[in-house]
Design an enzyme around this catalytic site. Structure first.
Site, PDB file in Angstrom:
ATOM      1  N   SER A 170       0.848  -1.192   0.000  1.00  0.00           N
ATOM      2  CA  SER A 170       0.000   0.000   0.000  1.00  0.00           C
ATOM      3  C   SER A 170       0.880   1.237   0.000  1.00  0.00           C
ATOM      4  O   SER A 170       2.027   1.205   0.477  1.00  0.00           O
ATOM      5  CB  SER A 170      -0.900   0.014   1.238  1.00  0.00           C
ATOM      6  OG  SER A 170      -1.510   1.287   1.424  1.00  0.00           O
ATOM      7  N   TYR A 183      -1.755  -1.056  10.393  1.00  0.00           N
ATOM      8  CA  TYR A 183      -1.908  -1.408   8.978  1.00  0.00           C
ATOM      9  C   TYR A 183      -0.739  -0.843   8.168  1.00  0.00           C
ATOM     10  O   TYR A 183      -0.123  -1.557   7.360  1.00  0.00           O
ATOM     11  CB  TYR A 183      -3.232  -0.856   8.455  1.00  0.00           C
ATOM     12  CG  TYR A 183      -3.455  -1.040   6.972  1.00  0.00           C
ATOM     13  CD1 TYR A 183      -3.938  -2.250   6.474  1.00  0.00           C
ATOM     14  CD2 TYR A 183      -3.193  -0.015   6.073  1.00  0.00           C
ATOM     15  CE1 TYR A 183      -4.153  -2.435   5.112  1.00  0.00           C
ATOM     16  CE2 TYR A 183      -3.393  -0.183   4.712  1.00  0.00           C
ATOM     17  CZ  TYR A 183      -3.880  -1.386   4.244  1.00  0.00           C
ATOM     18  OH  TYR A 183      -4.078  -1.559   2.888  1.00  0.00           O
ATOM     19  N   LYS A 187       2.193  -2.963   6.044  1.00  0.00           N
ATOM     20  CA  LYS A 187       2.428  -2.775   4.613  1.00  0.00           C
ATOM     21  C   LYS A 187       3.876  -2.376   4.331  1.00  0.00           C
ATOM     22  O   LYS A 187       4.437  -2.723   3.283  1.00  0.00           O
ATOM     23  CB  LYS A 187       1.451  -1.735   4.059  1.00  0.00           C
ATOM     24  CG  LYS A 187       0.001  -2.214   4.048  1.00  0.00           C
ATOM     25  CD  LYS A 187      -0.158  -3.471   3.205  1.00  0.00           C
ATOM     26  CE  LYS A 187      -1.583  -3.938   3.098  1.00  0.00           C
ATOM     27  NZ  LYS A 187      -1.756  -5.083   2.166  1.00  0.00           N
TER      28      LYS A 187
END
Length: 279
Positions: A170, A183, A187
């Site tokens: 991401s 998160y 990533k």
């Protein structure tokens, strides 16, 4: 200085050939008869990738945690005349990972391509409020499962002389999304996983690359684009002032899995409208 002037028609023909090559028109079915596994591929980016790989000639096995989602995706893609099958796969469960690989081997004789797309984000808030359980869940699904699924497919790829793996990270790996700390960290870890796997798997002719999408309009990213103020703030950091579409990611993945990318491994391609992308 010698100046070469091409006739206008020649320039137009040259530009047309470049455009056709860039959009895949120059060579049909670049993934013909390749076998591809795509995790979390019944919606959003994963679904768009599965569709594009199948359009480019691959036999694709889609997967999701819920059977009804698998059935819906398979029906939709088969309805387009594509070679697609599917199975339930919770990537955090060893037995599901093994079944996913076994399904491809049973149906198509092996595995050439893995797109590791599955991810979770059960938390929104300050890093100081993240519990150990949340850290465990995010790192287990977003990072560890990608490594273990790779471990499961590499022997099958080696039997076929090599393969291609694309791990979906991401833009949050580079430019953290506000309030999505765990998160974002997971990533960023995938960038390192890609580099390490590319080095170790080269001896089996398995290439490993990474895709880092920006803000793409999917149900998974709804919390970011549904709020208009937050959406505008994110778009302000982009050179291309729009939210991405799942299809914006699909062609890049197909390219990375094709022979056109046979000299590319260990790299991350950012598809984020020009958002800042440096660690």
């Amino acid at each position: 200085m010698l100046k070469v002037r091409l006739p206008l028609g020649a320039c137009a023909r040259s530009w047309k050939s470049v455009r056709m090559a860039s959009c895949g028109m120059a060579r049909r079915n670049p993934l013909e008869n390749k076998v591809a596994l795509v995790t979390a591929s019944t919606d959003g980016i994963g679904f768009a990738i599965a569709r594009r790989l199948a359009q480019d000639g691959a036999h694709v096995v889609v997967s999701s945690r819920k059977q009804q989602n698998v059935d819906r995706a398979v029906a939709a893609l088969q309805g387009e005349g594509l070679s697609v099958s599917g199975t339930v796969c919770h990537v955090g469960k060893a037995e599901d990972r093994e079944r996913l690989v076994a399904t491809a081997v049973k149906l198509h004789g092996g595995v050439d391509i893995l797109v590791s797309n599955a991810a979770v984000n059960p938390f929104f808030g300050s890093l100081m409020d993240v519990t150990e359980e949340v850290w465990d869940k995010i790192l287990d699904i977003n990072v560890k499962a990608a490594a273990l699924l790779t471990k499961a497919v590499v022997p099958e790829m080696a039997k076929r002389g090599g393969g291609s793996i694309v791990i979906v990270s991401s833009i949050g790996a580079y430019s953290p999304f506000p309030s999505l700390g765990p998160y974002n960290v997971s990533k960023t870890a995938l960038l390192g996983l890609t580099k390490n796997l590319a080095i170790e798997l080269a001896e089996w002719n398995v290439r490993v690359n990474c895709l880092a999408p920006g803000l793409i309009k999917t149900s998974f990213s709804r919390m970011l684009w549904e709020d208009q103020a937050r959406q505008e703030s994110i778009k302000a950091a982009m050179q291309i002032k729009r939210i991405g579409k799942p299809e914006d990611c699909a062609g890049i993945v197909s390219f990375l899995c094709s022979e056109d990318a046979s000299y590319i491994t260990g790299e991350t391609v950012v598809v984020a409208g020009g958002t800042q992308s440096h660690l």
